[in-house]
Every structure is written in C-alpha cells, then in structure tokens.
Design a protein around this motif. Structure first.
Motif, PDB file in Angstrom:
ATOM      1  N   ASN A 166     -56.542  52.505   7.383  1.00 20.42           N
ATOM      2  CA  ASN A 166     -56.152  52.462   8.800  1.00 20.42           C
ATOM      3  C   ASN A 166     -56.766  51.262   9.533  1.00 20.42           C
ATOM      4  N   PHE A 167     -56.743  50.096   8.916  1.00 19.85           N
ATOM      5  CA  PHE A 167     -57.455  48.939   9.446  1.00 19.85           C
ATOM      6  C   PHE A 167     -56.562  47.945  10.190  1.00 19.85           C
ATOM      7  N   PHE A 168     -55.384  47.671   9.654  1.00 19.78           N
ATOM      8  CA  PHE A 168     -54.580  46.558  10.154  1.00 19.78           C
ATOM      9  C   PHE A 168     -53.625  46.972  11.276  1.00 19.78           C
ATOM     10  N   ASP A 169     -53.506  46.069  12.267  1.00 21.88           N
ATOM     11  CA  ASP A 169     -52.557  46.294  13.368  1.00 21.88           C
ATOM     12  C   ASP A 169     -51.123  46.043  12.928  1.00 21.88           C
ATOM     13  N   LYS A 170     -50.965  45.035  12.075  1.00 19.21           N
ATOM     14  CA  LYS A 170     -49.629  44.663  11.610  1.00 19.21           C
ATOM     15  C   LYS A 170     -49.702  44.269  10.143  1.00 19.21           C
ATOM     16  N   ILE A 171     -48.690  44.679   9.395  1.00 17.74           N
ATOM     17  CA  ILE A 171     -48.620  44.338   7.974  1.00 17.74           C
ATOM     18  C   ILE A 171     -47.223  43.823   7.656  1.00 17.74           C
ATOM     19  N   LEU A 172     -47.186  42.734   6.913  1.00 20.26           N
ATOM     20  CA  LEU A 172     -45.923  42.228   6.380  1.00 20.26           C
ATOM     21  C   LEU A 172     -45.897  42.478   4.882  1.00 20.26           C
ATOM     22  N   VAL A 173     -44.838  43.143   4.428  1.00 28.85           N
ATOM     23  CA  VAL A 173     -44.581  43.284   2.995  1.00 28.85           C
ATOM     24  C   VAL A 173     -43.292  42.526   2.697  1.00 28.85           C
ATOM     25  N   ASP A 174     -43.454  41.280   2.290  1.00 28.04           N
ATOM     26  CA  ASP A 174     -42.317  40.496   1.804  1.00 28.04           C
ATOM     27  C   ASP A 174     -42.268  40.747   0.306  1.00 28.04           C
ATOM     28  N   ALA A 175     -41.608  41.820  -0.058  1.00 31.96           N
ATOM     29  CA  ALA A 175     -41.789  42.423  -1.378  1.00 31.96           C
ATOM     30  C   ALA A 175     -41.218  41.574  -2.502  1.00 31.96           C
ATOM     31  N   PRO A 176     -41.941  41.489  -3.623  1.00 35.31           N
ATOM     32  CA  PRO A 176     -41.352  40.871  -4.817  1.00 35.31           C
ATOM     33  C   PRO A 176     -40.101  41.642  -5.200  1.00 35.31           C
ATOM     34  N   CYS A 177     -39.016  40.920  -5.449  1.00 35.82           N
ATOM     35  CA  CYS A 177     -37.723  41.596  -5.596  1.00 35.82           C
ATOM     36  C   CYS A 177     -36.876  40.914  -6.659  1.00 35.82           C
ATOM     37  N   SER A 178     -35.659  41.382  -6.830  1.00 39.26           N
ATOM     38  CA  SER A 178     -34.757  40.843  -7.851  1.00 39.26           C
ATOM     39  C   SER A 178     -34.154  39.506  -7.450  1.00 39.26           C
ATOM     40  N   GLY A 179     -34.322  39.078  -6.213  1.00 38.52           N
ATOM     41  CA  GLY A 179     -33.995  37.716  -5.806  1.00 38.52           C
ATOM     42  C   GLY A 179     -32.525  37.373  -5.702  1.00 38.52           C
ATOM     43  N   GLU A 180     -31.664  38.384  -5.568  1.00 37.94           N
ATOM     44  CA  GLU A 180     -30.223  38.110  -5.528  1.00 37.94           C
ATOM     45  C   GLU A 180     -29.836  37.184  -4.373  1.00 37.94           C
ATOM     46  N   GLY A 181     -30.533  37.303  -3.262  1.00 40.66           N
ATOM     47  CA  GLY A 181     -30.213  36.491  -2.091  1.00 40.66           C
ATOM     48  C   GLY A 181     -30.540  35.027  -2.261  1.00 40.66           C
ATOM     49  N   MET A 182     -31.289  34.678  -3.316  1.00 40.21           N
ATOM     50  CA  MET A 182     -31.691  33.294  -3.559  1.00 40.21           C
ATOM     51  C   MET A 182     -30.974  32.678  -4.761  1.00 40.21           C
ATOM     52  N   PHE A 183     -29.928  33.342  -5.265  1.00 38.39           N
ATOM     53  CA  PHE A 183     -29.262  32.839  -6.461  1.00 38.39           C
ATOM     54  C   PHE A 183     -28.753  31.412  -6.285  1.00 38.39           C
ATOM     55  N   ARG A 184     -28.190  31.080  -5.121  1.00 33.04           N
ATOM     56  CA  ARG A 184     -27.637  29.727  -4.975  1.00 33.04           C
ATOM     57  C   ARG A 184     -28.745  28.691  -4.751  1.00 33.04           C
ATOM     58  N   LYS A 185     -29.885  29.122  -4.249  1.00 31.48           N
ATOM     59  CA  LYS A 185     -31.018  28.216  -4.078  1.00 31.48           C
ATOM     60  C   LYS A 185     -31.764  28.016  -5.386  1.00 31.48           C
ATOM     61  N   ASP A 186     -31.738  29.032  -6.224  1.00 33.04           N
ATOM     62  CA  ASP A 186     -32.424  28.993  -7.524  1.00 33.04           C
ATOM     63  C   ASP A 186     -31.503  29.608  -8.580  1.00 33.04           C
ATOM     64  N   PRO A 187     -30.482  28.852  -9.019  1.00 33.68           N
ATOM     65  CA  PRO A 187     -29.486  29.398  -9.952  1.00 33.68           C
ATOM     66  C   PRO A 187     -30.071  29.952 -11.241  1.00 33.68           C
ATOM     67  N   GLU A 188     -31.198  29.394 -11.692  1.00 31.51           N
ATOM     68  CA  GLU A 188     -31.790  29.863 -12.947  1.00 31.51           C
ATOM     69  C   GLU A 188     -32.311  31.296 -12.848  1.00 31.51           C
ATOM     70  N   SER A 189     -32.525  31.783 -11.617  1.00 30.30           N
ATOM     71  CA  SER A 189     -33.040  33.149 -11.446  1.00 30.30           C
ATOM     72  C   SER A 189     -32.032  34.205 -11.892  1.00 30.30           C
ATOM     73  N   THR A 190     -30.770  33.819 -12.038  1.00 29.81           N
ATOM     74  CA  THR A 190     -29.775  34.789 -12.518  1.00 29.81           C
ATOM     75  C   THR A 190     -30.039  35.186 -13.965  1.00 29.81           C
TER      76      THR A 190
END
Length: 380
Positions: A166-190
């Motif tokens: 119960n310490f933090f006022d705000k937390i960001l979880v930019d979660a490690p994910c399957s990266g589908e939204g970045m396929f055109r920026k990083d085609p090799e991720s497919t």
C-alpha cells in the motif's frame, strides 16, 4: 518490408472483427508513424533542431516526425523518440509533482522518462525492469534525460510486495505482451507470435496485476496498458482483475479522434470495459494499443519514510560539502548517499529499498578517490 501475418492471426481477428479485419491487416502493411517528445527538464527545451509544426493533440510535448539517434539533441536528452500511441499512457496516468509512482515494467524507458518530465524532479519515481540487460538500457536513458528523482531497480514484481505494501500513489503497468500492435514497426516479432504465446502472456500479466494490487495505496491510480490487440491480454484480464478485487474500479478516460472504447463483448460482456481505450492503426495515427485507468477505493494511508544510513562519515560530509560548493553550483546537500565508492544525490533514502537490486538512486555525482573526488557524468 512486408509483415507476414500467420493464418491463425488472420482467422482470429476475422472472427472477432468481421469485415473490418481486412482493413486492420492492410494497415499493418503500411509504414509506422514516427514521433518524438521534448524534455521540459532541460533549459530552453523547445530550442531543438527538429520542426515542431506537427504537434500531437493529446501530448503537450509530443510531435510527429523522425529524429536521428546520433544528433546532439538526442544524445544530450532534449528529445526522445516515442511511438505516438504510447505517449497517451502517461497523460492518462497524470503524474503530479508530489506523487510516489511505480513504473513496474519500465524498459527501455519511454514512459518512465515521460512520467519524470511531468514531475519536475520532485516526488519519487521507481522505475523497475526484471530483465537485467533491459534494465541497464533503462538506467542509461534516465541518465541521458537528466532525471534526478528516480530509483532504477532490477527486480521481479514479487520482490516489491513485502516492502511496499500500500505504498504507491500511482502505478503504471505497461505489461509485457504478445506485441500484435507493433507488428508493422517490428515485423520480425511475428515470428514468435502464436495462440499459445498469447495465453502465456495473459497468464504472466495476471501475476503482475496481483502484485500491483498489493503495492497500490488506497485511493491510488493504476494504469494498465499493452501494445497488443488480444482480448485475452486486455478486456479479459481487466474483467478478471476487477472481479478478483472489487475495491478496484475503472474510470473514464478522454478519447480523441480515432481512439475507441474498450469492447465489453471481448471481456465477458462487462459493460464497464467501455471505459477502457483502444487504438487500431486502421483508424488511429499510431500503432495498436490498449489502455485503461483504475482507482482503488479507500482512504489514503499515512506512510512514513524509514531512513537508511547514508554511509557518509563526518570527514566525508565535510569534504563533499566543500567540493559541492566549489564545483556543483551549490547543489543541495540533502539526500546525499554513499554506495560503495560512489556519491549520489539520492531520490530516496527509504530503507524499504534495502535488499532490492538498485542500478541507480537519483543523481550520480562522483566517485571517491584517495586524494580527491572525480566528477562523473550526472546527466544534467
């Protein structure tokens, strides 16, 4: 470069999106959108060599355009290249100067450096990355941008639980994910995408969210984001989280042109999921993202800092004080910390950090030698 979309991927999104899926597939074959941010922590921060005639509507320091990583503006920390969709995450988090903020999955530092730029070197920002190599990149970017209020850690979310309840006022979880939204920026991720991989990511994200709940103070804000289209990693995980922790609730976030509501039909028909936000590249000028903002019920806790021993002896303090007055433009003597042979102006002296793997605590000022203090780069 053509993006090679698997048959499983196409079939999945044809089932989910119907005819619109073909527009999505076409958009994934287009060029990605370049953008960058200015750094208001720097003096005269708008005095850069890049044109500022295409501002991003939802970011007061964001602009469309490409930057050169070898340029003086980039190397000196006046600009930071960041995908335009991702910039909105920090605006949703809405950092304040006196906040205690945790960026739990922070590498390479795009969102952390944005958060810090809005905190004006005040408050406390803890930037964590579990992968050791990526954590070093994170620390390097924080130094380059001249950030002084940040503790960089290389730990698992579980490592924080007993220390920062119960310490933090705000937390960001930019979660490690399957990266589908970045396929055109990083085609090799497919190449590593599969239906099983999506499930693995969703399961890992649930473990991260479990830890996050324990770390967030009552009345605190949690922003969850991914760069994937996958319902399993987005609406379904948020529906699961809200049901497991009924004192958490979604709040509405402002949506600009091209941004869409979350999809309740992809998350067990939970109507609250419309408050989440989606970006698809066939409708929005950026890559694919999901993000949402949640608040934890209850009264804010009274948290007191448990200060550690700074490691500085009386002779050290006298010498450092004299050196600072002569060489560091009267830099404040508060929060000085000696770690091994290095002197820091620490972002925090709280003993809760004891036992964590810390890569950086605030501003590294110099290294103690036998005859003098040799000044090292401090990122200003």
């Amino acid at each position: 470069m053509k993006v090679d979309l698997s048959n499983d991927f196409k079939e999945k999104y044809r089932n989910l999106m119907g005819e619109r899926a073909e527009k999505l597939f076409s958009a994934i074959q287009e060029d990605s959108q370049d953008a960058f941010r200015l750094n208001p922590l720097k003096a005269n921060y708008k005095n850069v060599a890049y044109p500022l005639d295409e501002p991003i509507e939802y970011s007061p320091i964001g602009y469309y355009g490409n930057i050169d990583g070898n340029s003086i503006d980039h190397i000196s920390g006046y600009v930071y290249s960041q995908e335009p969709s991702a910039m909105y995450v920090t605006e949703i988090l809405d950092p304040a100067k006196d906040d205690k903020i945790l960026d739990l999955c922070a590498a390479p530092g795009s969102k952390t450096t944005y958060i810090a730029s809005k905190m004006a070197s005040q408050g406390l920002l803890v930037s964590n990355e579990i992968n050791s190599k990526r954590a070093k990149v994170l620390s390097s970017n924080i130094e380059r941008m001249g950030i002084t209020n940040t503790v960089v850690t290389n730990n698992s979310p579980k490592d924080f639980e007993k220390k920062f309840d119960n310490f933090f006022d705000k937390i960001l979880v930019d979660a490690p994910c399957s990266g589908e939204g970045m396929f055109r920026k990083d085609p090799e991720s497919t190449q590593y995408w599969s239906l099983d991989y999506v499930e693995q990511c969703a399961n890992r994200q649930q473990h991260i969210l479990d830890s996050t709940y324990k770390l967030l103070d009552n009345g605190g804000t949690l922003v969850y984001s991914t760069c994937t289209f996958s319902p399993e990693e987005n609406e379904q995980n948020i529906d699961w989280f809200l049901k497991k922790y009924p004192d958490m609730h979604l709040v509405e976030v402002k949506k600009y042109a091209g941004m869409e509501d979350g999809r309740p039909e992809w998350g067990n028909n939970n109507p609250e999921l419309k408050k989440a936000l989606r970006m698809f590249p066939d409708q929005f000028n950026g890559e694919g993202h999901f993000m949402c903002k949640m608040v934890k019920d209850g009264e804010k806790s009274e948290i007191k800092e448990r200060q550690i021993n700074t490691g500085l002896k009386k002779d050290d303090l006298k010498f450092v004080s004299k050196f600072a007055k002569a060489n560091l433009n009267g830099l404040s003597e508060s929060n000085w910390l000696k770690i091994s042979d290095f002197l820091y102006q620490a972002a925090s002296l709280d003993s809760r950090f004891k036992g964590l793997h810390i890569l950086r605590n605030g501003l590294k000022l110099g290294e103690f030698k036998k005859i003098d203090l040799s000044l090292t780069s401090h990122g200003c």
